[in-house]
Design a protein around this motif. Structure first.
Motif, short mmCIF file in Angstrom:
data_model
loop_
_atom_site.label_atom_id
_atom_site.label_comp_id
_atom_site.label_asym_id
_atom_site.label_seq_id
_atom_site.Cartn_x
_atom_site.Cartn_y
_atom_site.Cartn_z
N UNK A 104 26.95 51.04 46.05
CA UNK A 104 28.24 51.20 45.36
C UNK A 104 28.74 52.64 45.47
N UNK A 158 33.68 36.29 41.72
CA UNK A 158 34.91 36.52 42.48
C UNK A 158 34.55 37.16 43.83
N UNK A 159 35.30 36.77 44.88
CA UNK A 159 35.00 37.36 46.20
C UNK A 159 36.25 38.04 46.77
N UNK A 160 35.97 38.93 47.67
CA UNK A 160 37.07 39.62 48.37
C UNK A 160 36.59 39.97 49.79
N UNK A 208 25.61 42.87 36.49
CA UNK A 208 25.84 43.85 37.56
C UNK A 208 24.75 44.91 37.58
N UNK A 244 32.37 39.97 53.16
CA UNK A 244 32.93 39.27 51.99
C UNK A 244 32.11 39.73 50.78
N UNK A 245 32.75 40.45 49.92
CA UNK A 245 32.08 41.05 48.77
C UNK A 245 32.21 40.09 47.57
N UNK A 246 31.10 39.92 46.87
CA UNK A 246 31.12 38.98 45.74
C UNK A 246 30.63 39.68 44.48
N UNK A 247 31.39 39.53 43.45
CA UNK A 247 31.00 40.08 42.15
C UNK A 247 30.01 39.12 41.52
N UNK A 248 28.79 39.57 41.28
CA UNK A 248 27.78 38.63 40.79
C UNK A 248 27.96 38.30 39.32
N UNK A 292 31.09 49.36 34.59
CA UNK A 292 32.10 48.55 35.30
C UNK A 292 32.76 47.64 34.27
N UNK A 351 21.50 46.92 46.67
CA UNK A 351 21.78 46.41 48.01
C UNK A 351 20.57 46.63 48.92
N UNK A 382 21.69 44.66 40.08
CA UNK A 382 22.04 44.67 41.50
C UNK A 382 21.47 45.89 42.23
N UNK A 417 28.17 39.65 50.97
CA UNK A 417 27.44 40.74 50.30
C UNK A 417 27.76 40.70 48.81
N UNK A 429 35.57 45.67 41.29
CA UNK A 429 36.71 46.17 40.51
C UNK A 429 37.33 47.41 41.16
#
Lengths: 299, 741
Positions: free
Chosen positions: A222, A240-242, A95, A232-236, A192, A100, A98, B34, B40
Motif C-alpha cells: 500500500x 469492491x474491485x477496480x 484490512x 484488478x484491485x479488490x477491497x477485502x 482507511x 501483499x 492484509x 490483487x 479508497x
C-alpha cells in the motif's frame, strides 16, 4: 544491526518467533541493545528515559557516561516522574489482516509493536491497558502495572484476529467514553476510512486530555505500490474491485498516499497528536524510537 | 499543392495505425487479481485525475497510431507538386524546343559553340522521349507555328540549325511554340528554351508572347477542359565568364568620299572580360590591306583605331572598307570584322545667290573654306539675283544645292527658274533677311516654292534661341540630332520672320525656343525629289557697332558666329549632302536593317542582280520607276553585298552595300532572373544554369518533391514525443519516503 538481539527488530525475523511474549521481549531487547551506540546508552528499565539537562535540574542526576560519549548533558528521569497510564488500541478491521508480500500482516505488525510497547511500559512500571475494536469496541483490558499484566495483554493480543468491516470514528468515540483518567492512547490502525470523522474522533480524545500516539500502519504494497501491468484491485472489506493500469497510476497513487499521510500529519501536528507513519517493511526500532523521542519531548 | 504516391499500394499500410486500437480493444491484458485494502486512495485519486489520465492515454494512443501511419505513408513515397505534375518520361509528350539562333550563340568555349551545346541538350531530351511524342522545333529566326514532328524527324531539324544574324526576339518565338504545344493532344506538355540569355535576344521589358495560350483559363476554354499545363524550362547556355574583344562600330568621316580627298575610317574596339586585351586592327580597302594598328584595351574598356584611305584610290563607283581584328583567338569571332561601303564622287557644287557679298560670306566659308585647295568636298559659286535670273536651266542642274541668302527680291524669271530646278530634284536653301520683300516672296511662283507663307518681321522675345528639333531621325540631323539640338539652344536670336507653314506642304524641322518656326522644309516628289529648306532668320551676320544688339535692326542672330558653337557649320555642310541626295543612302547597315542605294536617274536600270557576300546566292531585283532608291529589305548575311545594275544596253554598273552584325550582340549582357520574371511571370518557368540543376528541376517537375526525408524526420519526432510522454506519464515513481522517518 549486526547484533543478535537487534535482528529481532526486523519484521521478517520476528515472524519466526511464534510466542508473542518472546517477540515483545526480543524486540525491546534488540531495541535496547541498539541504543548502546546511541545517546541513549545506559538506558534501562530502571529509569524511564533521558532528557536534556536544563537549568534547575539536580546536577547529580546528570548522566556522566552519556556526557562522556556525546559531550552533551542528559538527565536520568526515573519512573516515578513518568507514571502514565497507557492504552494500546488495536484496529481489528479486515484490512488490517492484509499483506501483499511481507512476512507480517498490518495487524501482526501492529500486535508485535503493541506487545513490545506493552513490555517496555510494564518494565517502567507504567500501567498499560488494551482495547480492540472493529465497528465497536470488542475487547478491553483495564490498565495495570504489575508484572502479570504483561501476560494478560500478550494473551489477549494473541487471541485477536482482524475480520470484517470497521468503524474507526465511532469506536474511538466509544474509547473516549471509556477512559476516565488522563491517559496515553496508542492507536494501531491503517486509518482507511472517513478521514474527517477519524480526525474528529482523535480530537475528541485529545480534548479529553489524553495524549495520543497514532501508529499509522500500511502494508508495504500500500505504501510503495509494487504492481505492474493491468491489475484488478479488490477491497477485502467491501469486496469492491477496480481495474487499473498499475504502471499508469503508480506515480499518482504514491502521490495520493503521500497526500493522505500528509493530511493526517498536518491535522495531528495541529492537535499535538503524535503521528507515526509506518508500513510493514519498516523495522520496529524506528517505531519504538519514534515513541521514545515523542515521549521524551512530551516529558 | 497536390500530392501523389509513388508506391500507392504501400500506403494501405497506414491501416496498421489501427493496430494499437485493436490491441487496446481486443487484446487487452487479463488483469491480475490483487487484494488491496487501500482502494479508497485509488478511488479518490481517480476522481480527480480520471480526465487527465484519459487524455494522457489518448495522446499516447494517437502518437503510436501516428508512428505506424507515417511509416506506411513514408514507404509509399509521397511527392508534392506545386502544380500538375508532368508525369514520368514514358508518357507521350508535346515537346517544344525553342532554339536561340542569334549570333551570340556562336560563342565558343571548350571547342563548342553555344548552339552546339543547345543541340547536344536537345538530343539528350529527344533520346529520352517516347516515339509517340510530337516535337515542335522553333528557330528564333524563323517565323510561323512549327508543325509537330516525331522525335527522329525533329532530331534532323535540330542537326540543321545554324545561327542567323537577323533574328526576332525570343519573346516572339515563344508564341510560336506555345501555339503548337497548346493545341497538341499529347498528355504531357513541356517547352524547353535553349538560350544563352543574351539580353539582345529578348525584349526584357515585355512578357513572352503566347502566354495566354497556355494559361489555365485559355486551356479551360478549349474543347477539352482537362488539358495539361505547359511547363517551361529555360536552359541557360551562357558561358560562366564571358570574354570578348570586338569591333563594335566602324565609323567613316563622311558617308560619301570626295574625289581626291582621303576618307577617315575608324574602328571602335571594345573588350569584355577580366583581363586586358591586345589586338591588331587591320584595314582593308576593296579587299586590299591598307594598314594595321595595334590596340590595347583595358578590361571593359574601348579603344579607337584610325585609318585613312589614300587621297586617290579609284574614282567613281562604290568602294568597300573592312576592319579586322587579329591577334589572339577570340571565343566569339562574329564581331571581329566590320564592313563599310561608300561612294566616291566629284566635289558637290553649291550656288550662293545674295544681294551683297557679306550675305553669302558665312555660308561660303562654311561650305568651301579653302577655295585654293586641290581637294574640296563642296565647290561654291556666287552670283547676284539679276545674273541668276539669266541663267539657263541646264546650267543650274550642275549644282547640287542653291542658296538664296537674304535676297530682297527676285524677279519672276528667277523664281520660275528655281521652281523648275526644285521640281527636277534640285535642292534649295532660302534664308530670309532684313531686306527680304514680303510682297515679292508672297507672289504666285514663290508661294508654290516656299514651305511657308511670310507674315512679317518681328523682334524675337528676349533670350530667344533656336529650340526644339522636331525630328531627330531626319537625315539632316541623324545621328547627331541630340548634340545638334543642344548646340542650337546656345544660338541667340534677335529678329526673325514670322511665317505660316503651307498647309500639307510645309514641315517645321527646327523651331525657336518660343515654338515659332525657324527652319521649314518642303519636298517636291518626283523621280528625284526636290527639297526646299527655308530659314526664317538670316545665315549671315551684318557688322554692328551698336552695343545692344537688340537695337540694331540689321543684327538678327549670332548663328554664323563661332561663339555660338558648331551648329552653323554642321548644318550648312549637311544641307548640301542632304539636298544632293547622298544623306538618304544607307550603304552600311546592321543586320535586320534595309539597305537604300541611290540610283542614277540617267542610268535607267532595268534590273539588278544582288549577290550575297559569300557569292553563293544571286537574286534579281526590279527597280521601282518612281523611286530614286533601290531598297533591299533586311538582307540576312553579314558582309559586303554586291549589287549589279543592268542598263538598257546590258551595260552594268557595280554598286553594293555592307551588312554588319548587330552591335548589341557583341555586349554579351545576360538576362537576370528578375527579367525572366517579367517575361514569363514569377512562377511561369524553371531556370537551369547547368545540366545538374536542369535534371533536378525536371525531376521535381515530373515527380514532385520527395517527402520521404521529411516524413522520416516526422516519424523520429513523433517517436521522441511518444517516448517523452510515456516516460512522463509512467515515470518511475519516487521511492516513498521511509515511513516513520
Amino acid at each position: 544491526m549486526a547484533g543478535t538481539a537487534e535482528k529481532y527488530l526486523k519484521p521478517e525475523v520476528i515472524r519466526q518467533v511464534a510466542r508473542l511474549d518472546l517477540r515483545a521481549k526480543f524486540i525491546v531487547e534488540g531495541f535496547i541493545a541498539g541504543l548502546h551506540a546511541s545517546p541513549f546508552q545506559g538506558f534501562s528499565v530502571e529509569f524511564s528515559e533521558h532528557r536534556k539537562y536544563s537549568s534547575g535540574d539536580n546536577i547529580s542526576d546528570v548522566d556522566w557516561n552519556v556526557f562522556a560519549k556525546t559531550d552533551r548533558f542528559y538527565v536520568k528521569k526515573f519512573q516515578a516522574e513518568t507514571n502514565l497510564t497507557g492504552y494500546l488500541v488495536m484496529d481489528l478491521s479486515g484490512s488490517m489482516g492484509y499483506t501483499y508480500r511481507q512476512e507480517l500482516t498490518k495487524f501482526e505488525y501492529g500486535v508485535s509493536l503493541a506487545a513490545a510497547l506493552g513490555y517496555l511500559m510494564i518494565h517502567q512500571q507504567d500501567p498499560v491497558g488494551l482495547i480492540a475494536f472493529d465497528q465497536k469496541v470488542r475487547q478491553s483490558l483495564a490498565p495495570a502495572s504489575k508484572r502479570s499484566q504483561l501476560g494478560n495483554i500478550l494473551s489477549l493480543l494473541a487471541r485477536l484476529a482482524p475480520s470484517g468491516v470497521t468503524d474507526i470514528p465511532s469506536s474511538l468515540h466509544q474509547v473516549a467514553g471509556m477512559l476516565k483518567h488522563r491517559s496515553l492512547v496508542m492507536i494501531f490502525s491503517d486509518l482507511l476510512g472517513d478521514r474527517d470523522a477519524i480526525l474528529r474522533a482523535f480530537h475528541r480524545l485529545r480534548f479529553a486530555g489524553h495524549d495520543l500516539i497514532v501508529f499509522h500502519i500500511l502494508d508495504e504494497a500500500e505504501a510503495e505500490f509494487p504492481f505492474e501491468g493491468m491489475v484488478r484491485l479488490e477491497d477485502n472489506e467491501t469486496n469492491e474491485t477496480i481495474e487499473v493500469d498499475a504502471d499508469a497510476i503508480k506515480a499518482d497513487y504514491l502521490e495520493e498516499v503521500a497526500r493522505f499521510r500528509a493530511a493526517y500529519k498536518a491535522d495531528c501536528v495541529r492537535a499535538r497528536i503524535d503521528y507515526v507513519p509506518l508500513h510493514t517493511g519498516v523495522a520496529f526500532d524506528k517505531a519504538l524510537m519514534s515513541y521514545l523521542l515523542l515521549r521524551q519531548a512530551r516529558a | 499543392m497536390e500530392m501523389s504516391l509513388l508506391n500507392a499500394g504501400l500506403a494501405a499500410g497506414a491501416a496498421l495505425a489501427a493496430i494499437p486500437v485493436i490491441l487496446h480493444l481486443f487484446m487487452r491484458q487479463t488483469p491480475k487479481q490483487v487484494i488491496f485494502p487501500a482502494l479508497q486512495l485509488i478511488r479518490e485519486r481517480q476522481k480527480r485525475s480520471r480526465k487527465r489520465l484519459r487524455v494522457k492515454n489518448w495522446l499516447l494512443l494517437l502518437a503510436r497510431m501516428a508512428v505506424l501511419a507515417l511509416m506506411a505513408l513514408a514507404l509509399a513515397r509521397p511527392r508534392l507538386y506545386s502544380e500538375t505534375p508532368l508525369g514520368d518520361e514514358s508518357a507521350p509528350t508535346a515537346l517544344g524546343l525553342v532554339f536561340d539562333t542569334t549570333l551570340s550563340m556562336d560563342y565558343v568555349e571548350k571547342d563548342k559553340s553555344r548552339l552546339d551545346l543547345a543541340k547536344d541538350r536537345a538530343r539528350d531530351i529527344l533520346d529520352r522521349l517516347p516515339d509517340s511524342s510530337l516535337v515542335f522545333v522553333v528557330d528564333s529566326a524563323a517565323p510561323g507555328v512549327p508543325s509537330g514532328l516525331p522525335p527522329a524527324a525533329a532530331r534532323k531539324v535540330v542537326d540543321g540549325l545554324a545561327v542567323h544574324p537577323v533574328n526576332r526576339t525570343l519573346n516572339a518565338a515563344m508564341a510560336q511554340v506555345y501555339a503548337g504545344v497548346a493545341e497538341c493532344d499529347r498528355p504531357v506538355h513541356v517547352v524547353y528554351v535553349l538560350t544563352d540569355l543574351a539580353r539582345s535576344s529578348w525584349a526584357a521589358d515585355q512578357p513572352a508572347e503566347g502566354l495566354d495560350l497556355i494559361a489555365p483559363k485559355a486551356q479551360a476554354k478549349t474543347k477539352s477542359a482537362a488539358k495539361p499545363r505547359t511547363a517551361t524550362f529555360i536552359m541557360s547556355l551562357a558561358p560562366p565568364d564571358p570574354h570578348n574583344v570586338s569591333i563594335e562600330e566602324i565609323q567613316t568621316s563622311a558617308s560619301m568620299a570626295t574625289d581626291g580627298e582621303p576618307l577617315g575610317v575608324a574602328a571602335l574596339v571594345r573588350s569584355q572580360g577580366a583581363a586586358p586585351a591586345t589586338r591588331t586592327v587591320e584595314f582593308y580597302l576593296d579587299d586590299k590591306k591598307r594598314g594595321e594598328q595595334p590596340v590595347t584595351i583595358t578590361p571593359g574598356g574601348q579603344a579607337l583605331a584610325r585609318f585613312q584611305t589614300p587621297p586617290r584610290f579609284g574614282e567613281g563607283g562604290v568602294h568597300r572598307a573592312e576592319l579586322r581584328l587579329s591577334g589572339e583567338p577570340d571565343p566569339y569571332p562574329d564581331d571581329d570584322r566590320r564592313y563599310a561601303t561608300f561612294k566616291v564622287r566629284p566635289a558637290l557644287r553649291a550656288l550662293l545667290i545674295a544681294d551683297s557679298t557679306i550675305d553669302s560670306e558665312f555660308v561660303a566659308a562654311a561650305l568651301d573654306p579653302d577655295p585654293t585647295a586641290a581637294a574640296r568636298s563642296v565647290r561654291v559659286d556666287r552670283t547676284r539675283p539679276a545674273q541668276f535670273s539669266k541663267m539657263r536651266q541646264d546650267g543650274l542642274r550642275a549644282f547640287s544645292a542653291v542658296f538664296l541668302l537674304s535676297v530682297a527680291e527676285l524677279d519672276d524669271a528667277g523664281w520660275a527658274l528655281l521652281l523648275q530646278y526644285v521640281r527636277d530634284g534640285g535642292g534649295l536653301v532660302i534664308a530670309l533677311g532684313p531686306r527680304t520683300s514680303l510682297d515679292n516672296y508672297s507672289g504666285v511662283v514663290p508661294s508654290q516654292l516656299l514651305p511657308a507663307k511670310l507674315v512679317g518681321k518681328s523682334v524675337a522675345p528676349e533670350g530667344a534661341t533656336f529650340g526644339k528639333v522636331a525630328d531627330l531621325t531626319h537625315p539632316l540631323f541623324d545621328p547627331i540630332g541630340k548634340d545638334l539640338a543642344a548646340q542650337l539652344g546656345l544660338v541667340p536670336i534677335f529678329r526673325r520672320w514670322n511665317v505660316s507653314p503651307t498647309e500639307n506642304a510645309g514641315r517645321v524641322l527646327i523651331a525657336y525656343s518660343d515654338g515659332a518656326p525657324a527652319l521649314l522644309e518642303r519636298v517636291f516628289k518626283g523621280p528625284r525629289s526636290g527639297r526646299v529648306l527655308l530659314w526664317t532668320t538670316p545665315l549671315s551676320q551684318l557688322p554692328s557697332a551698336a552695343p545692344d544688339p537688340r537695337k540694331n535692326p540689321n543684327l538678327w542672330n549670332f548663328f554664323p558666329n563661332p561663339s555660338s558653337g558648331w551648329s552653323f557649320l554642321v548644318l550648312m555642310d549637311r544641307s548640301v549632302s542632304y539636298l544632293a541626295g547622298a544623306a538618304a543612302e544607307q550603304l552600311s547597315i546592321e543586320a535586320g536593317e534595309s539597305a537604300l542605294v541611290a540610283l542614277d536617274p540617267q542610268a535607267r536600270f532595268s534590273r539588278f542582280l544582288l549577290t550575297s557576300p559569300d557569292g553563293k546566292t544571286t537574286e534579281e531585283l526590279t527597280p521601282s520607276p518612281t523611286n530614286p532608291f533601290l531598297e533591299v529589305v533586311a538582307p540576312r548575311a553579314i558582309g559586303q553585298w554586291k549589287l549589279t545594275g543592268i542598263g538598257p544596253d546590258n551595260q552594268t554598273t557595280a554598286m553594293g552595300f555592307s551588312v554588319n552584325p548587330p552591335r548589341a550582340e557583341s555586349r554579351l549582357a545576360r538576362l537576370e532572373p528578375p527579367d525572366l520574371d517579367v517575361i514569363f511571370g514569377k512562377d511561369g518557368y524553371q531556370l537551369a544554369q547547368d545540366v545538374q540543376t536542369f535534371k533536378d528541376q525536371e525531376r521535381t517537375m515530373r515527380v514532385g518533391h520527395e517527402v520521404f526525408p521529411w516524413l522520416m524526420f516526422l516519424i523520429m519526432l513523433v517517436i521522441t514525443v511518444e517516448s517523452v510522454m510515456a516516460n512522463t506519464f509512467y515515470k518511475e515513481a519516487k521511492a516513498p519516503q521511509a515511513a516513520g522517518a
